[in-house]
Write an enzyme that holds these catalytic residues in place. Sequence first.
Site: not given
Ligand code: NAD
Length: 488
Positions: A179, A232, A236, A254, A288, A392
């Site tokens: 997803k 993400g 979350t 991650e 990130c 962040e």
């Molecule tokens: P997010 O957590 O809002 O969403 C990430 C994914 O999770 C999306 O597909 C979203 O639809 C899904 N999601 C949201 N709520 C959910 C739930 N309750 N259950 C299951 N899935 C759910 O993050 P974002 O805003 O899309 O991305 C930005 C974040 O990601 C930042 O915090 C960034 O640092 C992090 N990030 C981390 C890495 C890493 O490798 N450590 C890489 C890229 C981004």
Amino acid sequence: TMAHSKALLVLENFIGGKFVPCSSYIDSYNPSTGDVYCRVPDSGKEEVEAAVKSAKAAFPIWSSKSPLERSQILNKLADLIEHDLEAFAQAESKDQGKTITFARTVDIPRAVYNFRFFASSILHHTTECTEMATMGCVHYTSRAPVGVAGLISPWNLPLYLLTWKIAPAIACGNTVVAKPSEMTSVTAWMMCKLLEKAGVPHGVVNIVFGTGTKAGEALVCHPDVPLISFTGSTLTAQRITEKSAPHCKRLSLELGGKNPAIIFDDADLMQCIPTTLRSSFANQGEICLCTSRIFVQRGIYSEFLKRFVAEAKKWKVGNPSDPTVDVGALISKEHLEKVRSYVKKAQAEGARVLCGEGVDSLALPTGNQKGYFMLPTVIAKVKDESCCMQEEIFGPVTCVVAFDTEEEVIERANSVKYGLAATVWSGNVGRVHRVAQRLQAGLVWTNCWLVRDLNLPFGGMKASGIGREGAKDSYEFFTEVKTITIKH
Ligand code: NAD
């Protein structure tokens, strides 16, 4: 509305090798214009159920193929994406807001490389064997794919991070239900069109589009999905951990970062300044691994700051498809407002904004007036306790502060809840080693940034995550190990 009267791109779920329409859809915006241009399936339990069912059905055949057979299919898929690289790059830029240059040189080449890398690495794993001569025994370990893997990815590096999960998962013989972020689903949908031609059997890769709370949670809660790989936000991840707990799922998380750059007075500023600009502002600061706290040793603080700000002001913000533009649009209106609010809070606390948001004017091309743009912003005179130094922000905002000693800077760098990445700049090898050893970060780059060898572990400490990904780490995550003892 005006936007709806134009022909919209309509995505469909990809389940069991077929594109399947959904009963309801979500609007998806072009961040550089503010227009709705695409409709994304708003999937829920029903769609996830169908996808898991087809992934389960495909598992026996896919998992019994040899690593070489799977490797050839992954390589074919890499070739097909590479063949369409320009179309993928255009789509990623339009969907995400990032510059076409970044999508063309970073996102899509890396997506291609993810498949090539795991196509190769899956051929080179060995398992362990020990001997107990006095017992007449040998022990060996055997690894097998786990089953249906649930993959959830964010919006900042859409195809790059999705393929970083799909490639190792299927290389190991799992089947997947993925997803992507509801805000950036287009390139995943484009990739689905290539799967059959690459030889990926129906049901091995299923993609269900939709929101986190509906489609994402249905996947996380599904009893037939024993492992979840998530990239993400930390918030979350907490929710996913709770929701998956009743099933005792295997999780790879991650998450976010608040990454420091530590710049000693013997640093080579000719290298350090351009790299620290990139590490702060690349991809609009929406990586990130981006630097958001720059600690500069007192003796070079003023000089660094002067040169850094002068260079930051040269970064051109505008239409992402303009090849001369360095900074594209942020992902959404809400995110832009959130990033801006951090700058306001810093000002209210007495910090100084040296360039960017609120101090310089942003001139945008006519077609981009409603886009979600923001200038690279440098903040100084900010306290370590400030939210800008603790939370962040995930945008083109970076804080620059002075430090005196090595001991002091290590402590300050570690005094946040995150622990993803750090950079250290110094010509003194001993110091670089000492500092790198003591920083709480899963990745430490010295005198460089974002140089990755995919063979080695990637991931964060503390609130930045659980688990590591990479050649061996991903192999271990996506397989189940068994110890077998043979007695003569
Ligand atoms: P997010 O957590 O809002 O969403 C990430 C994914 O999770 C999306 O597909 C979203 O639809 C899904 N999601 C949201 N709520 C959910 C739930 N309750 N259950 C299951 N899935 C759910 O993050 P974002 O805003 O899309 O991305 C930005 C974040 O990601 C930042 O915090 C960034 O640092 C992090 N990030 C981390 C890495 C890493 O490798 N450590 C890489 C890229 C981004």
